[in-house]
Scaffold this motif. Structure first.
Motif, PDB file in Angstrom:
ATOM      1  N   CYS A 145       0.747  -1.245  -0.121  1.00 51.69           N
ATOM      2  CA  CYS A 145      -0.016  -0.131   0.161  1.00 51.69           C
ATOM      3  C   CYS A 145       0.822   1.269  -0.133  1.00 51.69           C
ATOM      4  O   CYS A 145       0.556   2.481  -0.757  1.00 51.69           O
ATOM      5  N   LEU A 146       2.018   1.273   0.820  1.00 48.51           N
ATOM      6  CA  LEU A 146       2.693   2.374   0.973  1.00 48.51           C
ATOM      7  C   LEU A 146       3.551   2.736  -0.527  1.00 48.51           C
ATOM      8  O   LEU A 146       3.757   3.862  -0.949  1.00 48.51           O
ATOM      9  N   ALA A 147       3.815   1.484  -1.131  1.00 44.89           N
ATOM     10  CA  ALA A 147       4.531   1.353  -2.473  1.00 44.89           C
ATOM     11  C   ALA A 147       3.572   2.336  -3.430  1.00 44.89           C
ATOM     12  O   ALA A 147       4.085   3.140  -4.309  1.00 44.89           O
ATOM     13  N   LYS A 148       2.414   1.947  -3.243  1.00 46.41           N
ATOM     14  CA  LYS A 148       1.309   2.429  -4.484  1.00 46.41           C
ATOM     15  C   LYS A 148       1.179   3.850  -4.104  1.00 46.41           C
ATOM     16  O   LYS A 148       1.051   4.504  -5.118  1.00 46.41           O
ATOM     17  N   ILE A 149       0.957   4.410  -2.947  1.00 41.05           N
ATOM     18  CA  ILE A 149       0.776   5.787  -2.559  1.00 41.05           C
ATOM     19  C   ILE A 149       2.228   6.470  -3.150  1.00 41.05           C
ATOM     20  O   ILE A 149       1.888   7.682  -3.605  1.00 41.05           O
ATOM     21  N   CYS A 150       3.420   5.944  -2.756  1.00 45.09           N
ATOM     22  CA  CYS A 150       4.450   6.679  -3.095  1.00 45.09           C
ATOM     23  C   CYS A 150       4.540   6.870  -4.796  1.00 45.09           C
ATOM     24  O   CYS A 150       5.058   7.533  -5.228  1.00 45.09           O
ATOM     25  N   ALA A 151       4.016   5.617  -5.573  1.00 43.96           N
ATOM     26  CA  ALA A 151       3.870   5.520  -6.905  1.00 43.96           C
ATOM     27  C   ALA A 151       2.898   6.887  -7.594  1.00 43.96           C
ATOM     28  O   ALA A 151       3.602   7.536  -8.414  1.00 43.96           O
ATOM     29  N   GLY A 152       1.884   6.929  -6.806  1.00 38.65           N
ATOM     30  CA  GLY A 152       0.830   7.925  -7.367  1.00 38.65           C
ATOM     31  C   GLY A 152       1.668   9.312  -6.888  1.00 38.65           C
ATOM     32  O   GLY A 152       1.362  10.061  -7.873  1.00 38.65           O
ATOM     33  N   LEU A 153       2.224   9.473  -5.770  1.00 40.82           N
ATOM     34  CA  LEU A 153       2.756  10.355  -5.434  1.00 40.82           C
ATOM     35  C   LEU A 153       3.950  11.064  -6.703  1.00 40.82           C
ATOM     36  O   LEU A 153       4.144  12.265  -6.989  1.00 40.82           O
ATOM     37  N   ALA A 154       4.712  10.011  -7.037  1.00 47.34           N
ATOM     38  CA  ALA A 154       5.910  10.411  -7.618  1.00 47.34           C
ATOM     39  C   ALA A 154       5.133  10.500  -9.292  1.00 47.34           C
ATOM     40  O   ALA A 154       5.894  11.652  -9.802  1.00 47.34           O
ATOM     41  N   PHE A 155       4.589   9.711  -9.703  1.00 48.05           N
ATOM     42  CA  PHE A 155       4.016   9.781 -11.185  1.00 48.05           C
ATOM     43  C   PHE A 155       2.839  10.888 -11.294  1.00 48.05           C
ATOM     44  O   PHE A 155       2.868  11.400 -12.643  1.00 48.05           O
ATOM     45  N   ILE A 156       1.987  11.131 -10.355  1.00 46.51           N
ATOM     46  CA  ILE A 156       0.890  12.082 -10.762  1.00 46.51           C
ATOM     47  C   ILE A 156       1.241  13.210 -10.035  1.00 46.51           C
ATOM     48  O   ILE A 156       1.378  14.554 -10.617  1.00 46.51           O
ATOM     49  N   GLY A 157       1.527  13.272  -8.739  1.00 48.99           N
ATOM     50  CA  GLY A 157       1.821  14.626  -7.820  1.00 48.99           C
ATOM     51  C   GLY A 157       2.834  15.378  -8.308  1.00 48.99           C
ATOM     52  O   GLY A 157       2.958  16.761  -8.569  1.00 48.99           O
ATOM     53  N   LEU A 158       4.137  14.756  -8.310  1.00 48.85           N
ATOM     54  CA  LEU A 158       5.241  15.605  -8.594  1.00 48.85           C
ATOM     55  C   LEU A 158       5.501  15.753 -10.211  1.00 48.85           C
ATOM     56  O   LEU A 158       5.742  16.937 -10.320  1.00 48.85           O
ATOM     57  N   THR A 159       4.874  15.008 -10.923  1.00 49.29           N
ATOM     58  CA  THR A 159       4.919  15.335 -12.387  1.00 49.29           C
ATOM     59  C   THR A 159       4.226  16.602 -12.647  1.00 49.29           C
ATOM     60  O   THR A 159       4.516  17.431 -13.472  1.00 49.29           O
ATOM     61  N   THR A 160       2.905  16.521 -12.238  1.00 48.27           N
ATOM     62  CA  THR A 160       2.082  17.779 -12.410  1.00 48.27           C
ATOM     63  C   THR A 160       2.520  18.996 -11.885  1.00 48.27           C
ATOM     64  O   THR A 160       2.446  20.173 -12.356  1.00 48.27           O
ATOM     65  N   ALA A 161       3.646  18.971 -10.763  1.00 49.36           N
ATOM     66  CA  ALA A 161       4.158  20.145 -10.196  1.00 49.36           C
ATOM     67  C   ALA A 161       4.902  20.806 -11.130  1.00 49.36           C
ATOM     68  O   ALA A 161       5.231  21.974 -11.030  1.00 49.36           O
ATOM     69  N   HIS A 162       5.651  19.903 -11.683  1.00 48.38           N
ATOM     70  CA  HIS A 162       6.691  20.388 -12.701  1.00 48.38           C
ATOM     71  C   HIS A 162       5.965  20.809 -13.822  1.00 48.38           C
ATOM     72  O   HIS A 162       6.942  21.857 -14.582  1.00 48.38           O
ATOM     73  N   LEU A 163       4.809  20.437 -14.290  1.00 41.17           N
ATOM     74  CA  LEU A 163       4.122  21.139 -15.305  1.00 41.17           C
ATOM     75  C   LEU A 163       3.912  22.786 -14.992  1.00 41.17           C
ATOM     76  O   LEU A 163       3.778  23.643 -15.839  1.00 41.17           O
ATOM     77  N   VAL A 164       3.642  23.189 -13.581  1.00 40.29           N
ATOM     78  CA  VAL A 164       3.438  24.279 -13.269  1.00 40.29           C
ATOM     79  C   VAL A 164       4.525  25.143 -13.101  1.00 40.29           C
ATOM     80  O   VAL A 164       4.716  26.179 -13.719  1.00 40.29           O
ATOM     81  N   LEU A 165       5.830  24.495 -12.886  1.00 36.21           N
ATOM     82  CA  LEU A 165       7.039  25.082 -12.933  1.00 36.21           C
ATOM     83  C   LEU A 165       7.428  25.563 -14.379  1.00 36.21           C
ATOM     84  O   LEU A 165       8.208  26.642 -14.438  1.00 36.21           O
ATOM     85  N   LEU A 166       7.173  24.472 -15.470  1.00 36.17           N
ATOM     86  CA  LEU A 166       7.327  24.836 -16.741  1.00 36.17           C
ATOM     87  C   LEU A 166       6.694  26.023 -17.119  1.00 36.17           C
ATOM     88  O   LEU A 166       7.087  26.765 -17.992  1.00 36.17           O
ATOM     89  N   MET A 167       5.461  26.132 -16.741  1.00 36.36           N
ATOM     90  CA  MET A 167       4.565  27.103 -17.082  1.00 36.36           C
ATOM     91  C   MET A 167       5.036  28.570 -16.604  1.00 36.36           C
ATOM     92  O   MET A 167       4.716  29.527 -17.334  1.00 36.36           O
ATOM     93  N   ALA A 168       5.456  28.325 -15.597  1.00 33.49           N
ATOM     94  CA  ALA A 168       6.046  29.611 -14.970  1.00 33.49           C
ATOM     95  C   ALA A 168       7.340  30.323 -15.541  1.00 33.49           C
ATOM     96  O   ALA A 168       7.589  31.386 -15.549  1.00 33.49           O
ATOM     97  N   GLU A 169       8.028  29.632 -16.529  1.00 32.15           N
ATOM     98  CA  GLU A 169       9.013  29.909 -17.277  1.00 32.15           C
ATOM     99  C   GLU A 169       8.442  30.844 -18.330  1.00 32.15           C
ATOM    100  O   GLU A 169       7.401  31.044 -18.906  1.00 32.15           O
ATOM    101  N   ALA A 170       9.634  31.722 -18.951  1.00 33.19           N
ATOM    102  CA  ALA A 170       9.203  32.778 -19.926  1.00 33.19           C
ATOM    103  C   ALA A 170       8.600  32.198 -21.032  1.00 33.19           C
ATOM    104  O   ALA A 170       7.616  32.769 -21.615  1.00 33.19           O
ATOM    105  N   ARG A 171       8.901  30.965 -21.697  1.00 30.60           N
ATOM    106  CA  ARG A 171       8.218  30.502 -22.978  1.00 30.60           C
ATOM    107  C   ARG A 171       7.715  29.217 -22.591  1.00 30.60           C
ATOM    108  O   ARG A 171       7.427  28.046 -23.194  1.00 30.60           O
ATOM    109  N   GLY A 172       7.038  28.941 -21.342  1.00 28.91           N
ATOM    110  CA  GLY A 172       6.611  27.796 -20.726  1.00 28.91           C
ATOM    111  C   GLY A 172       5.279  27.370 -21.426  1.00 28.91           C
ATOM    112  O   GLY A 172       5.107  25.972 -21.529  1.00 28.91           O
ATOM    113  N   ALA A 173       4.439  28.408 -21.795  1.00 24.87           N
ATOM    114  CA  ALA A 173       3.319  27.804 -22.640  1.00 24.87           C
ATOM    115  C   ALA A 173       3.417  27.224 -23.830  1.00 24.87           C
ATOM    116  O   ALA A 173       2.797  26.182 -24.163  1.00 24.87           O
ATOM    117  N   ARG A 174       4.412  27.550 -24.527  1.00 24.02           N
ATOM    118  CA  ARG A 174       5.051  27.100 -25.846  1.00 24.02           C
ATOM    119  C   ARG A 174       5.567  25.811 -25.331  1.00 24.02           C
ATOM    120  O   ARG A 174       5.150  24.851 -26.436  1.00 24.02           O
TER     121      ARG A 174
END
Length: 156
Positions: A108-137
């Motif tokens: 169960c802990l491994a499944k939660i950690c997988a969800g955190l890494a593959f969904i939570g952390l990845t989508t957080a990096h999308l926000v960081l990418l959007m914050a860049e100068a040409r992030g939308a492109r």
């Protein structure tokens, strides 16, 4: 057939919401859309991965999974990484709190950690990418690449 049509409707709605958020160019709007999409993705993932757990357990895992996104609003990658570590720690505490009720706690802990890494952390990096100068492109290019590869995979 109903299941498939519901998935298509959901994909069209989320796809339109995604493109609208990118084209709006506003980081707060984009962040809010990504939080909604991330929560929906975590809900889908945990509904499958943690189907034998109580609903409140899955809701706690979803709340933990959104922590990196909350930190991504600061536009600081170090805060995102720190919140990811905090989320992993919270997942361990959640599993320990439920330890004597189930036998598959490590899985169960491994499944939660997988969800955190593959969904939570990845989508957080999308926000960081959007914050860049040409992030939308870059995000539009990423969206086109993913759509093309998914379409190509459908026909193979």
């Amino acid at each position: 057939m109903l299941f498939r049509s519901n998935r298509i409707i959901t994909a069209v709605l989320f796809g339109a919401l995604w493109l609208l958020a990118i084209c709006a160019g506003s980081l707060p709007v984009f962040w809010l859309v990504v939080v909604i999409l991330c929560a929906a993705g975590l809900n889908e993932f945990f509904a499958i991965a943690l189907k034998d757990r109580a609903r409140r357990y899955r809701l706690a895992a979803i709340a933990i999974g959104i922590l990196p996104l909350l930190a991504a609003y600061s536009r600081r990658p170090d805060m995102v990484q720190a919140s990811f570590i905090l989320a992993l720690f919270c997942a361990a505490i959640l599993t320990i709190a439920d330890y004597q009720k189930k036998d598959d706690n490590f899985l169960c802990l491994a499944k939660i950690c997988a969800g955190l890494a593959f969904i939570g952390l990845t989508t957080a990096h999308l926000v960081l990418l959007m914050a860049e100068a040409r992030g939308a492109r870059w995000l539009l290019l990423l969206t086109l690449i993913i759509a093309a590869s998914d379409t190509g995979a459908y026909f193979i």
